[in-house]
Design a protein around this motif. Structure first.
Motif, mmCIF file in Angstrom:
data_model
loop_
_atom_site.group_PDB
_atom_site.id
_atom_site.type_symbol
_atom_site.label_atom_id
_atom_site.label_comp_id
_atom_site.label_asym_id
_atom_site.label_seq_id
_atom_site.Cartn_x
_atom_site.Cartn_y
_atom_site.Cartn_z
ATOM 1 N N PHE A 313 0.826 -1.207 0.000
ATOM 2 C CA PHE A 313 0.000 0.000 0.000
ATOM 3 C C PHE A 313 0.866 1.266 0.000
ATOM 4 O O PHE A 313 0.489 2.277 -0.605
ATOM 5 C CB PHE A 313 -0.943 0.003 1.204
ATOM 6 N N ALA A 314 2.022 1.223 0.662
ATOM 7 C CA ALA A 314 2.912 2.389 0.686
ATOM 8 C C ALA A 314 3.426 2.702 -0.716
ATOM 9 O O ALA A 314 3.405 3.863 -1.159
ATOM 10 C CB ALA A 314 4.074 2.142 1.640
ATOM 11 N N ARG A 378 -10.374 -3.658 0.870
ATOM 12 C CA ARG A 378 -9.700 -2.383 0.618
ATOM 13 C C ARG A 378 -8.839 -2.450 -0.655
ATOM 14 O O ARG A 378 -8.845 -1.537 -1.477
ATOM 15 C CB ARG A 378 -8.803 -2.011 1.792
ATOM 16 N N ALA A 379 -8.076 -3.538 -0.831
ATOM 17 C CA ALA A 379 -7.159 -3.642 -1.969
ATOM 18 C C ALA A 379 -7.914 -3.711 -3.285
ATOM 19 O O ALA A 379 -7.526 -3.064 -4.272
ATOM 20 C CB ALA A 379 -6.260 -4.866 -1.801
ATOM 21 N N VAL A 489 0.876 1.048 -12.578
ATOM 22 C CA VAL A 489 1.814 0.450 -11.616
ATOM 23 C C VAL A 489 1.197 0.430 -10.218
ATOM 24 O O VAL A 489 1.333 -0.543 -9.473
ATOM 25 C CB VAL A 489 3.154 1.214 -11.608
ATOM 26 N N ALA A 490 0.490 1.510 -9.855
ATOM 27 C CA ALA A 490 -0.162 1.574 -8.539
ATOM 28 C C ALA A 490 -1.135 0.424 -8.361
ATOM 29 O O ALA A 490 -1.185 -0.216 -7.299
ATOM 30 C CB ALA A 490 -0.885 2.912 -8.369
ATOM 31 N N GLY A 491 -1.924 0.141 -9.401
ATOM 32 C CA GLY A 491 -2.862 -0.967 -9.318
ATOM 33 C C GLY A 491 -2.172 -2.313 -9.263
ATOM 34 O O GLY A 491 -2.560 -3.191 -8.476
ATOM 35 N N LEU A 492 -1.121 -2.488 -10.072
ATOM 36 C CA LEU A 492 -0.412 -3.771 -10.119
ATOM 37 C C LEU A 492 0.275 -4.088 -8.792
ATOM 38 O O LEU A 492 0.406 -5.266 -8.429
ATOM 39 C CB LEU A 492 0.621 -3.755 -11.250
ATOM 40 N N ARG A 496 -1.109 -8.907 -5.330
ATOM 41 C CA ARG A 496 -1.058 -10.004 -4.361
ATOM 42 C C ARG A 496 -2.153 -9.866 -3.311
ATOM 43 O O ARG A 496 -2.804 -10.847 -2.940
ATOM 44 C CB ARG A 496 0.318 -10.036 -3.680
ATOM 45 N N LEU A 497 -2.397 -8.635 -2.849
ATOM 46 C CA LEU A 497 -3.446 -8.408 -1.855
ATOM 47 C C LEU A 497 -4.831 -8.597 -2.461
ATOM 48 O O LEU A 497 -5.748 -9.092 -1.797
ATOM 49 C CB LEU A 497 -3.317 -6.993 -1.276
#
Length: 526
Positions: A313-314, A378-379, A489-492, A496-497
């Motif tokens: 998330f960071a 959330r993810a 990239v943020a979505g990718l 895993r989550l």
């Protein structure tokens, strides 16, 4: 362990003075819900003033460097197009000849350096603020941060009356202001997280997070209104406002239920009533766990990074904030330099129209919070919003010039999808991870986790506008390609989550199906 009488005395002394006076006048203890209302209202207005002081610099740029393309000098909703030479000369006369050293040929570059320096120190300070916040009384820590922010924001404005023209004076003042500003976000998220259970946290924090946009708009209104009296007032008044709000925080903000002796059972009963699963199993699940008054040790920086979900998330927020802050700093400029219906809008009109991005962000934050609460995912919610931001950015770049209405509509949609996950991650997700089960009910991690996530995001917030300054000189299409790539990239990074949440939903559905089939078996036998 302290005796009950000692604990009662300690709680009494740790209560804010305003709360003690309130209870004395009322001659009764405040209810849990009253404390929650106080927390939401105080933290909302506290962070509104943080953003109001942060916004003033972008508004005052037009006075410091009249030739710059900074928007926001006049805050009216009248649509005006590119000024004629005579109007440009008149506007330059109203603003004056600028303020050295920002009125030279390199004035825009110097103002850009102030922005980057502020954001860089803010990002670095965020990490330390989280560690300090978990080791100090958050009410005192937040108060010091707000008064410090007010002081150094005002000192920037004092340069007007003191006739200061040293670039390094303004640079140092901005950097120290950025350091104090970094105290705000970890503190307010930690306090709100202490008071609200996970079940409704996404929706509550989504609505509460509107303070960001309201602060930006408020800061624009105050700064632009006072600019005609001298640009110094545009800094001093917001500075005094946040300092005053800091005093209210010191007097009224209850950091946690334990600090004021509030009965957390009320919140647990509400969650149990709302949750069929908890009602059936007779289980209550407090946000921060045990009611015992055991001494908790603050979580270390490396230990906080190892909490499952913090790193993905960071780094997701790094790219999400890169997109969001590029819009924050460059959208008015982009609008004023893009022909809409074959005409160029004035800087003032472009600045006004850019607020629709913030309005969309308010709706996006609320929707993301509500959806993530309903799905308990959330993810999945954050990743979906980031993926939806990609076509939204493409359509805004490709079709935003067709008409003013089309530009506003597409800008609103961009704000919704870009700011939605940004708001969700910095609020509900940070609070969730700060109370993760791996911490064994240790509440001394909220500020640190929030600081790690938002601090990493703030690095992206500094890099995005900086890269845009170089790339936009050649092509705005390349800038939007960069933004779309960052959203992807943020979505990718959450893949895993997302897979884990999908697997959990499938497992839960199967277990419910088995339970229903078992309950029907006795009826069939009969």
């Amino acid at each position: 362990m302290a005796s009950p009488s000692e604990l009662a005395t300690e709680r009494s002394h740790s209560k804010p003075l305003g709360i003690r006076c309130w209870e004395y006048i009322k001659r009764a203890k405040l209810s849990y819900k009253t404390h929650q209302a106080v927390v939401l209202i105080i933290t909302f207005f506290a962070y509104t003033t943080y953003h109001a002081t942060r916004k003033t610099t972008s508004i005052v740029k037009s006075a410091l460097d009249p030739q710059s393309s900074a928007a926001g000098f006049k805050f009216s909703w009248r649509i005006t197009y590119l000024s004629s030479p005579a109007e440009t000369q008149r506007r330059s006369w109203v603003l004056g000849d600028g303020w050295a050293p920002f009125n030279g040929s390199d004035g825009t570059a110097l103002l850009g350096q102030l922005d980057v320096a502020f954001l860089a120190v803010y990002a670095i300070g965020m990490y330390f603020s989280g560690l300090l916040g978990d080791r100090m009384n958050l009410r005192i820590f937040l108060t010091v941060g707000m008064i410090g922010t007010g002081l150094f924001t005002s000192l920037f404005g004092v340069g007007y009356w003191a006739n200061i023209h040293s670039f390094y004076y303004f640079l140092i003042v901005q950097m120290i202001a950025g350091l104090f500003q970094s105290s705000g976000w970890p503190s307010v998220v930690a306090v709100v997280g202490n008071w609200f259970g996970k079940k409704k946290r996404g929706l509550i924090m989504g609505i509460w997070n509107a303070h960001t946009s309201i602060g930006n708009i408020t800061g624009s209104l105050i700064a632009s209104t006072l600019l005609s009296y001298g640009w110094g007032w545009s800094f001093v008044v917001p500075g005094l406002l946040i300092a005053f709000m800091g005093i209210l925080v010191c007097l009224l903000l209850p950091v946690s239920p334990e600090s004021v002796g509030a009965d957390r059972q009320e919140e647990e009963e509400d969650d149990a009533v709302d949750s069929p699963k908890k009602k059936k199993e007779g289980v209550t699940e407090p946000l921060l766990g045990s009611h015992t008054e055991m001494k908790e040790n603050a979580v270390g920086f490396i230990e906080a990074w190892r909490i499952p979900g913090v790193a993905p998330f960071a780094f997701c927020l790094f790219f999400a904030k890169l997109v969001a802050y590029t819009f924050l700093y460059w959208l008015p400029y982009y609008i004023s330099h893009t022909a809409i219906e074959g005409k160029y809008l004035s800087d003032e009109t472009a600045g006004n129209l850019s607020t629709f991005f913030d309005v969309g962000g308010v709706l996006g934050g609320i929707l993301a919070g509500h959806i993530s609460d309903r799905l308990d995912a959330r993810a999945i919610t954050a990743a979906t919003f980031m993926y939806c931001a990609i076509p939204a950015l493409y359509f805004y770049r490709s079709y935003g010039h067709i008409s003013l209405a089309m530009n506003i509509a597409l800008m609103f949609i961009c704000g919704m999808f870009v700011n939605g996950p940004y708001a969700l991650i910095t609020t509900a997700v940070s609070a969730d991870l700060g109370t993760h089960s791996s911490l064994n009910e240790n509440s001394k991690a909220l500020a640190t986790v929030t600081a790690i996530i938002d601090g990493t995001g703030s690095v992206g917030a500094a890099i995005g506008p900086l890269l845009t300054g170089y790339i936009s000189a050649n092509s705005w299409s390349a800038v939007f390609t960069m933004l779309m790539a960052a959203a992807l990239v943020a979505g990718l990074l959450l893949t895993r989550l997302v897979v884990a949440e999908v697997a959990a939903r499938i497992s839960e559905t199967r277990s419910q199906g088995r339970s229903q089939s078992r309950s029907q078996e006795p009826e069939l036998n009969v």
